[in-house]
Design a protein around this motif. Structure first.
Motif, mmCIF file in Angstrom:
data_model
loop_
_atom_site.group_PDB
_atom_site.id
_atom_site.type_symbol
_atom_site.label_atom_id
_atom_site.label_comp_id
_atom_site.label_asym_id
_atom_site.label_seq_id
_atom_site.Cartn_x
_atom_site.Cartn_y
_atom_site.Cartn_z
ATOM 1 N N SER A 66 -1.756 -1.306 -5.771
ATOM 2 C CA SER A 66 -2.451 -0.173 -5.071
ATOM 3 C C SER A 66 -4.292 -2.002 -4.818
ATOM 4 C CB SER A 66 -4.162 0.645 -4.934
ATOM 5 O OG SER A 66 -4.447 1.443 -4.220
ATOM 6 N N GLU A 67 -4.359 -2.220 -5.784
ATOM 7 C CA GLU A 67 -5.475 -3.017 -5.845
ATOM 8 C C GLU A 67 -5.039 -3.735 -5.344
ATOM 9 O OE1 GLU A 67 -8.229 -4.965 -9.197
ATOM 10 O OE2 GLU A 67 -7.027 -3.188 -9.951
ATOM 11 N N ILE A 68 -3.991 -4.029 -5.436
ATOM 12 C CA ILE A 68 -3.476 -6.027 -5.128
ATOM 13 C C ILE A 68 -3.210 -5.851 -3.284
ATOM 14 C CG2 ILE A 68 -1.215 -7.835 -4.152
ATOM 15 C CD1 ILE A 68 -0.332 -7.068 -7.209
ATOM 16 N N LYS A 69 -2.951 -4.802 -2.659
ATOM 17 C CA LYS A 69 -2.614 -4.779 -1.677
ATOM 18 C C LYS A 69 -4.295 -4.170 -0.832
ATOM 19 C CE LYS A 69 1.975 -5.666 -1.453
ATOM 20 N NZ LYS A 69 2.030 -7.274 -1.066
ATOM 21 N N GLN A 70 -5.501 -3.701 -1.345
ATOM 22 C CA GLN A 70 -6.388 -3.785 -0.422
ATOM 23 C C GLN A 70 -7.053 -4.549 -0.930
ATOM 24 O OE1 GLN A 70 -8.095 0.305 -2.465
ATOM 25 N NE2 GLN A 70 -6.459 1.562 -2.015
ATOM 26 N N ASN A 71 -6.701 -5.952 -1.492
ATOM 27 C CA ASN A 71 -7.904 -7.210 -1.903
ATOM 28 C C ASN A 71 -7.175 -7.849 -0.165
ATOM 29 O OD1 ASN A 71 -8.608 -9.916 -2.603
ATOM 30 N ND2 ASN A 71 -9.075 -8.807 -3.867
ATOM 31 N N PRO A 72 -8.257 -7.998 0.725
ATOM 32 C CA PRO A 72 -7.736 -9.671 1.375
ATOM 33 C C PRO A 72 -6.454 -10.574 0.926
ATOM 34 C CG PRO A 72 -9.302 -8.215 1.482
ATOM 35 C CD PRO A 72 -9.556 -7.731 0.235
ATOM 36 N N GLU A 73 -7.428 -11.259 -0.366
ATOM 37 C CA GLU A 73 -7.118 -12.777 -0.709
ATOM 38 C C GLU A 73 -5.594 -12.284 -1.323
ATOM 39 O OE1 GLU A 73 -9.915 -14.404 -2.565
ATOM 40 O OE2 GLU A 73 -11.365 -13.907 -2.061
ATOM 41 N N LEU A 74 -5.067 -10.788 -2.043
ATOM 42 C CA LEU A 74 -4.392 -11.165 -2.166
ATOM 43 C C LEU A 74 -2.756 -10.707 -1.681
ATOM 44 C CD1 LEU A 74 -5.463 -9.742 -5.923
ATOM 45 C CD2 LEU A 74 -4.813 -12.101 -5.136
ATOM 46 N N LYS A 75 -3.294 -9.258 -0.855
ATOM 47 C CA LYS A 75 -2.461 -8.198 -0.144
ATOM 48 C C LYS A 75 -0.717 -8.860 0.046
ATOM 49 C CE LYS A 75 -5.041 -7.740 4.537
ATOM 50 N NZ LYS A 75 -5.821 -6.843 5.348
ATOM 51 N N ALA A 76 -0.744 -9.776 0.455
ATOM 52 C CA ALA A 76 -0.174 -11.466 1.835
ATOM 53 C C ALA A 76 0.977 -11.672 0.333
ATOM 54 C CB ALA A 76 -0.629 -12.512 2.966
ATOM 55 N N ILE A 77 0.856 -11.554 -0.714
ATOM 56 C CA ILE A 77 1.580 -12.056 -1.735
ATOM 57 C C ILE A 77 2.470 -10.570 -2.424
ATOM 58 C CG2 ILE A 77 2.300 -12.293 -4.443
ATOM 59 C CD1 ILE A 77 -1.066 -12.850 -4.019
ATOM 60 N N PRO A 78 3.392 -11.233 -1.700
ATOM 61 C CA PRO A 78 4.971 -10.511 -1.626
ATOM 62 C C PRO A 78 5.164 -9.549 -2.844
ATOM 63 C CG PRO A 78 5.667 -12.446 -0.964
ATOM 64 C CD PRO A 78 4.492 -12.850 -0.978
ATOM 65 N N VAL A 79 5.400 -8.177 -3.323
ATOM 66 C CA VAL A 79 5.380 -7.755 -4.375
ATOM 67 C C VAL A 79 6.458 -6.790 -4.077
ATOM 68 C CG1 VAL A 79 4.316 -6.061 -5.995
ATOM 69 C CG2 VAL A 79 2.892 -6.987 -4.718
ATOM 70 N N VAL A 80 7.760 -7.528 -5.590
ATOM 71 C CA VAL A 80 8.853 -7.079 -5.738
ATOM 72 C C VAL A 80 8.695 -5.491 -6.717
ATOM 73 C CG1 VAL A 80 11.011 -6.898 -6.517
ATOM 74 C CG2 VAL A 80 9.903 -8.961 -4.665
ATOM 75 N N VAL A 81 8.888 -4.719 -6.617
ATOM 76 C CA VAL A 81 9.018 -3.571 -7.779
ATOM 77 C C VAL A 81 10.006 -4.013 -8.264
ATOM 78 C CG1 VAL A 81 8.974 -0.819 -8.579
ATOM 79 C CG2 VAL A 81 7.125 -2.669 -6.672
ATOM 80 N N LEU A 82 10.639 -3.883 -9.631
ATOM 81 C CA LEU A 82 12.082 -4.003 -10.673
ATOM 82 C C LEU A 82 10.650 -2.916 -11.996
ATOM 83 C CD1 LEU A 82 14.269 -5.113 -11.321
ATOM 84 C CD2 LEU A 82 13.221 -6.700 -12.134
ATOM 85 N N THR A 83 11.845 -1.379 -11.095
ATOM 86 C CA THR A 83 11.329 0.144 -12.762
ATOM 87 C C THR A 83 12.950 0.227 -12.430
ATOM 88 O OG1 THR A 83 9.887 1.186 -12.657
ATOM 89 C CG2 THR A 83 11.191 1.303 -10.209
ATOM 90 N N THR A 84 12.342 1.568 -13.783
ATOM 91 C CA THR A 84 13.356 1.813 -14.462
ATOM 92 C C THR A 84 13.635 3.071 -13.741
ATOM 93 O OG1 THR A 84 12.249 3.261 -15.582
ATOM 94 C CG2 THR A 84 13.223 1.642 -17.321
ATOM 95 N N SER A 85 12.901 3.356 -12.201
ATOM 96 C CA SER A 85 13.336 5.215 -11.578
ATOM 97 C C SER A 85 13.280 4.720 -11.059
ATOM 98 C CB SER A 85 11.637 5.101 -11.646
ATOM 99 O OG SER A 85 11.400 6.435 -10.568
ATOM 100 N N ASN A 86 14.837 6.211 -10.445
ATOM 101 C CA ASN A 86 15.964 5.845 -9.282
ATOM 102 C C ASN A 86 15.200 6.546 -8.273
ATOM 103 O OD1 ASN A 86 16.421 7.857 -10.373
ATOM 104 N ND2 ASN A 86 18.850 6.271 -10.392
ATOM 105 N N SER A 87 13.956 7.318 -8.529
ATOM 106 C CA SER A 87 13.775 8.730 -7.773
ATOM 107 C C SER A 87 13.233 8.789 -6.184
ATOM 108 C CB SER A 87 12.420 9.096 -8.524
ATOM 109 O OG SER A 87 11.647 9.937 -7.998
ATOM 110 N N GLU A 88 13.224 8.969 -5.444
ATOM 111 C CA GLU A 88 13.149 9.034 -4.046
ATOM 112 C C GLU A 88 11.682 8.866 -3.706
ATOM 113 O OE1 GLU A 88 15.213 7.975 -0.698
ATOM 114 O OE2 GLU A 88 16.585 7.297 -2.544
ATOM 115 N N ARG A 89 11.437 9.822 -4.480
ATOM 116 C CA ARG A 89 9.577 10.146 -4.094
ATOM 117 C C ARG A 89 8.812 8.506 -4.686
ATOM 118 N NH1 ARG A 89 7.194 13.123 -8.508
ATOM 119 N NH2 ARG A 89 5.444 12.228 -8.523
#
Length: 146
Positions: free
Chosen positions: A80-103
């Protein structure tokens, strides 16, 4: 080609960090890869604060791998902080996590993540993910970097 962009991995699990580092090496990806253990360190790295103040030593990443479940500041807060910051929001973020929850998947994309990957259970699967990541993100996709 994005073979020179630095990659930042935020993951609190030391074993996962080791496996990711090994998978990058075994995939022959030559990008500089940096690791932080939680969302607080991630934001310090991105803002060049504290131990990450040296911009030459800790350059702005071109891509961030982000675990959601971390102490101090979790991946949701950091994303949330990255994507709300104009200087950081263009950096692609790849989430790699244990959850496979649709939510969790939906919430992650709604929060601005560029990709969601569930951590695999074997190293061979992780290696295949890293190779595919390299082919797409580092060879095909154009990334706003620098």
């Amino acid at each position: 080609m994005n073979t020179q962009i630095p990659i930042l991995v935020a993951d609190d699990d030391e074993d996962d960090r080791f496996l990711i580092r090994t998978a990058f090496r075994d995939s022959q990806l030559t990008n500089d890869i940096f690791f932080v253990a939680d969302g607080v360190e991630l934001m310090q790295f991105l803002y060049h604060q504290g131990p990450y103040a040296d911009v030459e030593k800790y350059p702005r990443p071109g891509i961030i791998f982000l675990d959601l479940n971390m102490p101090r500041k979790d991946g949701w807060e950091a994303l949330s902080e990255i994507k709300q910051n104009p200087e950081l929001k263009a950096i692609p973020v790849v989430v790699l996590t244990t959850s496979n929850s649709e939510r969790d998947i939906l919430r992650t994309y709604e929060s601005g993540a560029n990709c969601y990957i569930t951590k695999p259970i074997s190293f061979d699967q992780l290696l295949q993910i890293v190779k595919s990541f390299g082919q797409f993100w580092l060879s095909i996709a154009s990334i706003p970097w620098k």
